[in-house]
Design a protein around this motif. Structure first.
Motif, PDB file in Angstrom:
ATOM      1  N   TRP A   4       0.830  -1.207   0.000  1.00  0.00           N
ATOM      2  CA  TRP A   4       0.000   0.000   0.000  1.00  0.00           C
ATOM      3  C   TRP A   4       0.863   1.255   0.000  1.00  0.00           C
ATOM      4  N   LEU A   5       1.994   1.225   0.679  1.00  0.00           N
ATOM      5  CA  LEU A   5       2.896   2.373   0.687  1.00  0.00           C
ATOM      6  C   LEU A   5       3.502   2.584  -0.700  1.00  0.00           C
ATOM      7  N   VAL A   6       3.905   1.501  -1.342  1.00  0.00           N
ATOM      8  CA  VAL A   6       4.456   1.602  -2.696  1.00  0.00           C
ATOM      9  C   VAL A   6       3.397   2.141  -3.658  1.00  0.00           C
ATOM     10  N   LEU A   7       2.172   1.616  -3.577  1.00  0.00           N
ATOM     11  CA  LEU A   7       1.085   2.105  -4.423  1.00  0.00           C
ATOM     12  C   LEU A   7       0.810   3.582  -4.174  1.00  0.00           C
ATOM     13  N   PHE A   8       0.819   3.986  -2.916  1.00  0.00           N
ATOM     14  CA  PHE A   8       0.603   5.381  -2.562  1.00  0.00           C
ATOM     15  C   PHE A   8       1.672   6.273  -3.205  1.00  0.00           C
ATOM     16  N   LEU A   9       2.927   5.866  -3.089  1.00  0.00           N
ATOM     17  CA  LEU A   9       4.015   6.662  -3.657  1.00  0.00           C
ATOM     18  C   LEU A   9       3.947   6.720  -5.181  1.00  0.00           C
ATOM     19  N   ILE A  10       3.579   5.609  -5.798  1.00  0.00           N
ATOM     20  CA  ILE A  10       3.457   5.597  -7.254  1.00  0.00           C
ATOM     21  C   ILE A  10       2.321   6.506  -7.701  1.00  0.00           C
ATOM     22  N   ILE A  11       1.170   6.359  -7.076  1.00  0.00           N
ATOM     23  CA  ILE A  11      -0.001   7.122  -7.518  1.00  0.00           C
ATOM     24  C   ILE A  11       0.140   8.607  -7.202  1.00  0.00           C
ATOM     25  N   GLY A  13       3.046  10.226  -6.595  1.00  0.00           N
ATOM     26  CA  GLY A  13       4.295  10.789  -7.091  1.00  0.00           C
ATOM     27  C   GLY A  13       4.442  10.648  -8.595  1.00  0.00           C
ATOM     28  N   LEU A  14       4.366   9.415  -9.062  1.00  0.00           N
ATOM     29  CA  LEU A  14       4.597   9.145 -10.477  1.00  0.00           C
ATOM     30  C   LEU A  14       3.455   9.645 -11.358  1.00  0.00           C
ATOM     31  N   GLY A  15       2.224   9.491 -10.913  1.00  0.00           N
ATOM     32  CA  GLY A  15       1.079   9.927 -11.708  1.00  0.00           C
ATOM     33  C   GLY A  15       1.086  11.416 -12.027  1.00  0.00           C
ATOM     34  N   PRO A  16       1.182  12.277 -11.024  1.00  0.00           N
ATOM     35  CA  PRO A  16       1.254  13.709 -11.319  1.00  0.00           C
ATOM     36  C   PRO A  16       2.485  14.085 -12.143  1.00  0.00           C
ATOM     37  N   TRP A  17       3.621  13.413 -11.908  1.00  0.00           N
ATOM     38  CA  TRP A  17       4.823  13.710 -12.682  1.00  0.00           C
ATOM     39  C   TRP A  17       4.613  13.383 -14.163  1.00  0.00           C
ATOM     40  N   ILE A  18       4.026  12.214 -14.450  1.00  0.00           N
ATOM     41  CA  ILE A  18       3.757  11.837 -15.841  1.00  0.00           C
ATOM     42  C   ILE A  18       2.793  12.830 -16.479  1.00  0.00           C
ATOM     43  N   PHE A  19       1.730  13.192 -15.753  1.00  0.00           N
ATOM     44  CA  PHE A  19       0.765  14.145 -16.291  1.00  0.00           C
ATOM     45  C   PHE A  19       1.435  15.478 -16.619  1.00  0.00           C
ATOM     46  N   LEU A  20       2.242  15.995 -15.708  1.00  0.00           N
ATOM     47  CA  LEU A  20       2.879  17.292 -15.940  1.00  0.00           C
ATOM     48  C   LEU A  20       3.870  17.226 -17.107  1.00  0.00           C
ATOM     49  N   ARG A  21       4.527  16.089 -17.286  1.00  0.00           N
ATOM     50  CA  ARG A  21       5.411  15.929 -18.457  1.00  0.00           C
ATOM     51  C   ARG A  21       4.583  15.933 -19.744  1.00  0.00           C
ATOM     52  N   MET A 105      -3.793  16.647  -9.771  1.00  0.00           N
ATOM     53  CA  MET A 105      -4.603  16.091  -8.681  1.00  0.00           C
ATOM     54  C   MET A 105      -5.536  15.003  -9.205  1.00  0.00           C
ATOM     55  N   GLY A 106      -6.014  15.153 -10.429  1.00  0.00           N
ATOM     56  CA  GLY A 106      -6.923  14.166 -11.007  1.00  0.00           C
ATOM     57  C   GLY A 106      -6.294  12.805 -11.211  1.00  0.00           C
ATOM     58  N   THR A 107      -4.970  12.752 -11.357  1.00  0.00           N
ATOM     59  CA  THR A 107      -4.314  11.458 -11.543  1.00  0.00           C
ATOM     60  C   THR A 107      -4.383  10.600 -10.290  1.00  0.00           C
ATOM     61  N   THR A 108      -4.659  11.213  -9.157  1.00  0.00           N
ATOM     62  CA  THR A 108      -4.705  10.459  -7.896  1.00  0.00           C
ATOM     63  C   THR A 108      -6.080   9.875  -7.597  1.00  0.00           C
ATOM     64  N   VAL A 109      -7.066  10.146  -8.419  1.00  0.00           N
ATOM     65  CA  VAL A 109      -8.430   9.662  -8.170  1.00  0.00           C
ATOM     66  C   VAL A 109      -8.489   8.139  -7.991  1.00  0.00           C
TER      67      VAL A 109
END
Length: 122
Positions: A4-11, A13-21, A105-109
């Motif tokens: 759950w911690l890994v999923l939290f960090l991916i969603i 951290g990685l999700g907003p970063w990909i979206f902003l790129r 923020m929407g990537t974390t839904v």
């Protein structure tokens, strides 16, 4: 707990970063078509994994994770497509910042869907 911690960090951290790129890409037909093609491919493969694949979802952990990841990636692509279209429609700097913030923020839904499912299953 570690999963759950890994999923939290991916969603978160990685999700907003990909979206902003993706949001920094130029709004050209090639970029929009590429995002749309990725979106269709991700949905098609995840649907194939869900019901037609030799090892469907639930029977194989990897097929399930890959399918869920593709659906999440498709969600980010949808947000990026909408943000690029909105940015093209209204290119003011303030609007560009708001679109970036709301899209990131929407990537974390999906996290809230996972958290709700875990709450209901326990």
């Amino acid at each position: 707990m570690a999963l759950w911690l890994v999923l939290f960090l991916i969603i978160f951290g990685l999700g907003p970063w990909i979206f902003l790129r993706l949001f920094r890409l130029p709004t050209t037909r090639a970029v929009l078509f590429g995002l749309f093609a990725f979106l269709v491919m991700a949905i098609a493969v995840s649907l194939w994994l869900q019901g037609v694949a030799p090892v469907p979802w639930g029977a194989n952990v990897w097929a399930t994770w890959i399918g869920m990841t593709l659906i999440w990636a498709a969600w980010i692509a949808v947000l990026a497509l909408a943000a690029l279209a909105w940015r093209q429609r209204d290119p003011r700097p303030a609007m560009r910042r708001w679109i970036g913030v709301i899209g990131a923020m929407g990537t974390t839904v999906p996290w809230f869907g996972l958290a709700a499912a875990r709450l209901l299953s326990s």
